[in-house]
Design a protein around this motif. Structure first.
Motif, PDB file in Angstrom:
ATOM      1  N   VAL A 117       1.158 -16.930   0.380  1.00  0.00           N
ATOM      2  CA  VAL A 117       1.013 -16.443  -0.992  1.00  0.00           C
ATOM      3  C   VAL A 117       1.772 -17.342  -1.952  1.00  0.00           C
ATOM      4  N   GLY A 118       2.940 -17.816  -1.523  1.00  0.00           N
ATOM      5  CA  GLY A 118       3.749 -18.670  -2.383  1.00  0.00           C
ATOM      6  C   GLY A 118       3.078 -19.987  -2.747  1.00  0.00           C
ATOM      7  N   LYS A 119       2.078 -20.389  -1.963  1.00  0.00           N
ATOM      8  CA  LYS A 119       1.359 -21.629  -2.251  1.00  0.00           C
ATOM      9  C   LYS A 119       0.274 -21.443  -3.317  1.00  0.00           C
TER      10      LYS A 119
ATOM     11  N   LEU B  31      -2.040  -9.683  -7.606  1.00  0.00           N
ATOM     12  CA  LEU B  31      -1.224  -8.470  -7.619  1.00  0.00           C
ATOM     13  C   LEU B  31      -1.822  -7.420  -8.543  1.00  0.00           C
ATOM     14  N   GLY B  32      -2.269  -7.843  -9.717  1.00  0.00           N
ATOM     15  CA  GLY B  32      -2.873  -6.903 -10.657  1.00  0.00           C
ATOM     16  C   GLY B  32      -4.101  -6.230 -10.074  1.00  0.00           C
ATOM     17  N   GLY B  33      -4.941  -7.008  -9.400  1.00  0.00           N
ATOM     18  CA  GLY B  33      -6.131  -6.447  -8.791  1.00  0.00           C
ATOM     19  C   GLY B  33      -5.812  -5.474  -7.668  1.00  0.00           C
ATOM     20  N   LEU B  34      -4.816  -5.816  -6.855  1.00  0.00           N
ATOM     21  CA  LEU B  34      -4.425  -4.928  -5.761  1.00  0.00           C
ATOM     22  C   LEU B  34      -3.818  -3.635  -6.293  1.00  0.00           C
ATOM     23  N   LEU B  35      -3.043  -3.717  -7.362  1.00  0.00           N
ATOM     24  CA  LEU B  35      -2.474  -2.506  -7.955  1.00  0.00           C
ATOM     25  C   LEU B  35      -3.570  -1.609  -8.516  1.00  0.00           C
ATOM     26  N   GLN B  36      -4.590  -2.209  -9.125  1.00  0.00           N
ATOM     27  CA  GLN B  36      -5.714  -1.409  -9.616  1.00  0.00           C
ATOM     28  C   GLN B  36      -6.424  -0.708  -8.451  1.00  0.00           C
ATOM     29  N   LEU B  37      -6.591  -1.437  -7.352  1.00  0.00           N
ATOM     30  CA  LEU B  37      -7.244  -0.846  -6.176  1.00  0.00           C
ATOM     31  C   LEU B  37      -6.411   0.306  -5.618  1.00  0.00           C
ATOM     32  N   ILE B  38      -5.092   0.123  -5.555  1.00  0.00           N
ATOM     33  CA  ILE B  38      -4.212   1.198  -5.084  1.00  0.00           C
ATOM     34  C   ILE B  38      -4.351   2.421  -5.984  1.00  0.00           C
ATOM     35  N   GLY B  39      -4.417   2.180  -7.298  1.00  0.00           N
ATOM     36  CA  GLY B  39      -4.584   3.295  -8.231  1.00  0.00           C
ATOM     37  C   GLY B  39      -5.851   4.086  -7.964  1.00  0.00           C
ATOM     38  N   GLN B  40      -6.929   3.387  -7.652  1.00  0.00           N
ATOM     39  CA  GLN B  40      -8.181   4.074  -7.344  1.00  0.00           C
ATOM     40  C   GLN B  40      -8.087   4.817  -6.019  1.00  0.00           C
TER      41      GLN B  40
ATOM     42  N   VAL C  42      13.944  -3.810 -20.019  1.00  0.00           N
ATOM     43  CA  VAL C  42      13.413  -5.172 -20.047  1.00  0.00           C
ATOM     44  C   VAL C  42      11.887  -5.133 -20.076  1.00  0.00           C
ATOM     45  N   PRO C  43      11.261  -6.122 -20.737  1.00  0.00           N
ATOM     46  CA  PRO C  43       9.799  -6.228 -20.675  1.00  0.00           C
ATOM     47  C   PRO C  43       9.357  -6.560 -19.257  1.00  0.00           C
ATOM     48  N   LEU C  44       8.136  -6.152 -18.916  1.00  0.00           N
ATOM     49  CA  LEU C  44       7.603  -6.389 -17.577  1.00  0.00           C
ATOM     50  C   LEU C  44       6.257  -7.101 -17.649  1.00  0.00           C
ATOM     51  N   SER C  45       6.146  -8.192 -16.914  1.00  0.00           N
ATOM     52  CA  SER C  45       4.839  -8.801 -16.698  1.00  0.00           C
ATOM     53  C   SER C  45       4.203  -8.126 -15.495  1.00  0.00           C
ATOM     54  N   VAL C  46       2.929  -8.377 -15.264  1.00  0.00           N
ATOM     55  CA  VAL C  46       2.263  -7.817 -14.087  1.00  0.00           C
ATOM     56  C   VAL C  46       2.947  -8.316 -12.822  1.00  0.00           C
ATOM     57  N   ALA C  47       3.373  -9.579 -12.837  1.00  0.00           N
ATOM     58  CA  ALA C  47       4.009 -10.162 -11.659  1.00  0.00           C
ATOM     59  C   ALA C  47       5.319  -9.484 -11.305  1.00  0.00           C
TER      60      ALA C  47
ATOM     61  N   LYS D 137      -1.972   7.622 -16.968  1.00  0.00           N
ATOM     62  CA  LYS D 137      -1.928   6.694 -18.099  1.00  0.00           C
ATOM     63  C   LYS D 137      -1.381   5.342 -17.655  1.00  0.00           C
ATOM     64  N   ASN D 138      -0.348   5.375 -16.822  1.00  0.00           N
ATOM     65  CA  ASN D 138       0.258   4.127 -16.354  1.00  0.00           C
ATOM     66  C   ASN D 138      -0.731   3.301 -15.548  1.00  0.00           C
ATOM     67  N   TRP D 139      -1.416   3.942 -14.578  1.00  0.00           N
ATOM     68  CA  TRP D 139      -2.359   3.208 -13.750  1.00  0.00           C
ATOM     69  C   TRP D 139      -3.515   2.651 -14.582  1.00  0.00           C
ATOM     70  N   GLN D 140      -3.927   3.427 -15.596  1.00  0.00           N
ATOM     71  CA  GLN D 140      -5.031   2.966 -16.452  1.00  0.00           C
ATOM     72  C   GLN D 140      -4.658   1.753 -17.278  1.00  0.00           C
ATOM     73  N   ALA D 141      -3.347   1.521 -17.449  1.00  0.00           N
ATOM     74  CA  ALA D 141      -2.908   0.379 -18.259  1.00  0.00           C
ATOM     75  C   ALA D 141      -3.337  -0.942 -17.639  1.00  0.00           C
ATOM     76  N   LEU D 142      -3.590  -0.963 -16.330  1.00  0.00           N
ATOM     77  CA  LEU D 142      -4.009  -2.193 -15.672  1.00  0.00           C
ATOM     78  C   LEU D 142      -5.520  -2.346 -15.621  1.00  0.00           C
ATOM     79  N   ALA D 143      -6.231  -1.311 -16.027  1.00  0.00           N
ATOM     80  CA  ALA D 143      -7.692  -1.354 -15.923  1.00  0.00           C
ATOM     81  C   ALA D 143      -8.286  -2.379 -16.880  1.00  0.00           C
TER      82      ALA D 143
END
Length: 206
Positions: free
Chosen positions: A117-119, A129-138, A176-181, A200-206
């Motif tokens: 992943v680091g590469k 990560l954003g896509g996986l978090l959206q999938l987890i939310g669903q 602190v502000p948060l990026s998706v990463a 509402k939180n999970w929908q923020a990534l939609a």
């Protein structure tokens, strides 16, 4: 029919199989079965003790199977039982020092995946990560996904607070502000938000 969604699930399944293989190969060399290794990993991320019922839910196994695995870990000196602080009638599970060291070695068994992943580019990592978090939310809507101490289910998470595409969200605990990463799936300071706020939180990534 071979759709994009089925290919995504196939890819995730293949990755999961490779990760499990690496962990199980190490666990076998340490005279542990897969469930025992997973329990050690679960307890390693918990500063406070946990109940046997929670372990069973996280691993999607029966209470009896979880009890057998925990009993074996106790016999090996890797897990200890103690009276729960919030309920004197209940028992919490904790890692011993040997258990903690074993859990750290188990985590190293999948270091090859972390290196892979680091590469990826930082942008690709954030998109993944954003896509996986959206999938987890669903998946959590199906009630088949175990409880997480994730930013997106936490009362401290403030979605879309900043007018900054790089870091639009905010953590009210550390201010602190948060990026998706920066979003975490397992945070020790997590405090559950109410169901409406979690949605509402999970929908923020939609």
């Amino acid at each position: 029919m071979d759709t994009t969604s089925t290919r995504i699930i196939s890819a995730i399944s293949r990755i999961g199989s490779v990760l499990r293989s690496g962990m199980w190969e190490f666990a076998t060399s340490e005279n542990l079965n897969p469930a025992q290794a997973e329990i050690l990993q679960l307890l390693h991320s918990r500063a406070q003790g946990v109940r046997l019922s929670w372990v069973a839910r996280q691993l999607s196994i029966s209470a009896a199977s979880a009890s057998d695995s925990v009993a074996a870990l106790v016999a090996k000196g890797l897990v200890r039982k103690a009276r729960a602080q919030d309920d004197g009638r209940a028992t919490d599970l904790h890692l011993t020092e040997d258990g903690r060291q074993m859990a750290q070695r188990i985590a190293g068994a999948t270091a090859f995946a972390d290196e892979a992943v680091g590469k990826l580019s930082p942008q690709a990592q954030e998109q993944l990560l954003g896509g996986l978090l959206q999938l987890i939310g669903q998946l959590q809507k199906t009630e088949r996904f175990p409880e997480l101490r994730a930013c997106l289910s936490c009362k401290y998470f403030q979605p879309d607070r900043h007018q900054d595409d790089a870091a639009p969200h905010h953590c009210g605990l550390v201010d602190v502000p948060l990026s998706v990463a920066m979003l975490r799936i397992d945070c020790p300071d997590h405090q559950p938000a109410d169901p409406a706020q979690q949605l509402k939180n999970w929908q923020a990534l939609a």
